[in-house]
Design a protein around this motif. Sequence first.
Motif, PDB file in Angstrom:
ATOM      1  N   ALA A  35       0.605  -1.395  -0.232  1.00 23.47           N
ATOM      2  CA  ALA A  35      -0.086   0.187  -0.002  1.00 23.47           C
ATOM      3  C   ALA A  35       0.424   1.054  -0.005  1.00 23.47           C
ATOM      4  N   LEU A  36       0.456   2.463  -0.327  1.00 19.15           N
ATOM      5  CA  LEU A  36       0.685   4.033  -0.353  1.00 19.15           C
ATOM      6  C   LEU A  36       0.515   4.400   0.619  1.00 19.15           C
ATOM      7  N   PRO A  37       1.716   4.940   1.561  1.00 23.34           N
ATOM      8  CA  PRO A  37       1.668   5.523   2.740  1.00 23.34           C
ATOM      9  C   PRO A  37       0.274   6.746   2.867  1.00 23.34           C
ATOM     10  N   SER A  38      -0.276   7.049   3.741  1.00 21.06           N
ATOM     11  CA  SER A  38      -1.625   7.656   3.570  1.00 21.06           C
ATOM     12  C   SER A  38      -0.798   9.015   4.143  1.00 21.06           C
ATOM     13  N   ILE A  39      -1.137  10.356   3.605  1.00 23.54           N
ATOM     14  CA  ILE A  39      -0.482  11.562   4.380  1.00 23.54           C
ATOM     15  C   ILE A  39      -1.498  12.287   4.849  1.00 23.54           C
ATOM     16  N   GLU A  40      -1.765  13.327   5.972  1.00 22.28           N
ATOM     17  CA  GLU A  40      -2.757  13.869   6.302  1.00 22.28           C
ATOM     18  C   GLU A  40      -2.195  15.336   7.118  1.00 22.28           C
ATOM     19  N   ALA A  41      -2.942  16.186   6.772  1.00 26.95           N
ATOM     20  CA  ALA A  41      -2.252  17.856   7.510  1.00 26.95           C
ATOM     21  C   ALA A  41      -3.681  18.107   7.939  1.00 26.95           C
ATOM     22  N   VAL A  42      -3.841  18.625   9.226  1.00 29.90           N
ATOM     23  CA  VAL A  42      -4.676  19.124   9.816  1.00 29.90           C
ATOM     24  C   VAL A  42      -4.166  20.564  10.241  1.00 29.90           C
ATOM     25  N   CYS A  43      -4.714  22.030  10.180  1.00 29.18           N
ATOM     26  CA  CYS A  43      -4.536  23.302  10.221  1.00 29.18           C
ATOM     27  C   CYS A  43      -5.500  23.438  11.584  1.00 29.18           C
ATOM     28  N   VAL A  44      -3.821  23.882  12.517  1.00 34.51           N
ATOM     29  CA  VAL A  44      -4.009  23.357  13.606  1.00 34.51           C
ATOM     30  C   VAL A  44      -3.501  25.310  14.146  1.00 34.51           C
ATOM     31  N   ASP A  50      -8.825  25.606  17.597  1.00 41.78           N
ATOM     32  CA  ASP A  50      -7.994  25.238  16.115  1.00 41.78           C
ATOM     33  C   ASP A  50      -8.603  25.432  14.688  1.00 41.78           C
ATOM     34  N   CYS A  51      -8.131  25.497  13.494  1.00 43.69           N
ATOM     35  CA  CYS A  51      -9.054  26.100  12.319  1.00 43.69           C
ATOM     36  C   CYS A  51      -9.980  24.856  12.417  1.00 43.69           C
ATOM     37  N   GLY A  52      -8.932  23.690  11.743  1.00 46.88           N
ATOM     38  CA  GLY A  52      -9.804  22.818  11.780  1.00 46.88           C
ATOM     39  C   GLY A  52      -9.449  22.086  10.643  1.00 46.88           C
ATOM     40  N   ALA A  53      -9.387  22.892   9.573  1.00 48.61           N
ATOM     41  CA  ALA A  53      -9.237  22.614   8.398  1.00 48.61           C
ATOM     42  C   ALA A  53      -8.614  21.488   8.017  1.00 48.61           C
ATOM     43  N   THR A  54      -8.679  19.659   7.151  1.00 47.91           N
ATOM     44  CA  THR A  54      -7.936  19.301   7.119  1.00 47.91           C
ATOM     45  C   THR A  54      -7.662  18.408   5.254  1.00 47.91           C
ATOM     46  N   CYS A  72      -2.963  27.868   2.652  1.00 52.43           N
ATOM     47  CA  CYS A  72      -2.139  29.353   3.449  1.00 52.43           C
ATOM     48  C   CYS A  72      -2.326  30.367   3.200  1.00 52.43           C
ATOM     49  N   ALA A  73      -2.252  30.057   2.105  1.00 49.47           N
ATOM     50  CA  ALA A  73      -2.299  31.293   0.406  1.00 49.47           C
ATOM     51  C   ALA A  73      -3.822  31.921   0.946  1.00 49.47           C
ATOM     52  N   GLN A  74      -5.513  31.439   1.105  1.00 50.83           N
ATOM     53  CA  GLN A  74      -7.256  31.465   1.007  1.00 50.83           C
ATOM     54  C   GLN A  74      -6.633  32.065   2.609  1.00 50.83           C
ATOM     55  N   SER A  75      -6.551  31.644   3.634  1.00 46.87           N
ATOM     56  CA  SER A  75      -6.356  31.608   5.447  1.00 46.87           C
ATOM     57  C   SER A  75      -5.464  32.282   6.106  1.00 46.87           C
ATOM     58  N   LEU A  79       0.094  27.185  10.786  1.00 44.89           N
ATOM     59  CA  LEU A  79       1.012  26.133  11.889  1.00 44.89           C
ATOM     60  C   LEU A  79      -0.167  24.457  11.545  1.00 44.89           C
ATOM     61  N   TYR A  80       1.179  24.106  11.196  1.00 39.89           N
ATOM     62  CA  TYR A  80       0.023  22.303  10.645  1.00 39.89           C
ATOM     63  C   TYR A  80       0.468  21.309  10.988  1.00 39.89           C
ATOM     64  N   GLU A  81      -0.568  20.313  11.356  1.00 35.50           N
ATOM     65  CA  GLU A  81       0.162  18.675  12.031  1.00 35.50           C
ATOM     66  C   GLU A  81       0.248  18.028  11.041  1.00 35.50           C
ATOM     67  N   GLN A  82       1.002  17.148  10.912  1.00 31.08           N
ATOM     68  CA  GLN A  82       0.979  16.412   9.815  1.00 31.08           C
ATOM     69  C   GLN A  82       1.785  14.826  10.002  1.00 31.08           C
ATOM     70  N   THR A  83       0.470  14.118   9.857  1.00 32.10           N
ATOM     71  CA  THR A  83       0.384  12.640  10.285  1.00 32.10           C
ATOM     72  C   THR A  83       0.599  11.465   9.167  1.00 32.10           C
ATOM     73  N   VAL A  84       1.557  10.731   9.010  1.00 29.11           N
ATOM     74  CA  VAL A  84       1.904  10.284   7.605  1.00 29.11           C
ATOM     75  C   VAL A  84       1.559   8.937   8.756  1.00 29.11           C
TER      76      VAL A  84
END
Length: 96
Positions: A35-44, A50-54, A72-75, A79-84
Amino acid sequence: MPDSPNAGAPVRNAARGRHRFREYHVTTIPDPPLALPSIEAVCVTGEERDCGATSGTLHTPDDVTRWIAEHCAQSGHELYEQTVRALVRAEPGAWQ
């Protein structure tokens, strides 16, 4: 209720024993064929909450970086949290 004058003293008549622990060494290696890795970012970004956009689940670091840049350009958020998450295969080693 006042503290006992012997509060820091060792407990007498306590069961004594010697425990030895062995280590089991395991090596983990990525298992890309499954499987490919799963990567997710959440705006904190935020003071009160927190903003909470994911980004949702993405599969390459470039895709996550692109999502972060767009958000970042829109808002203006910085600061973001990244999970791999990735599958790994354990290769057992020897007891030591």
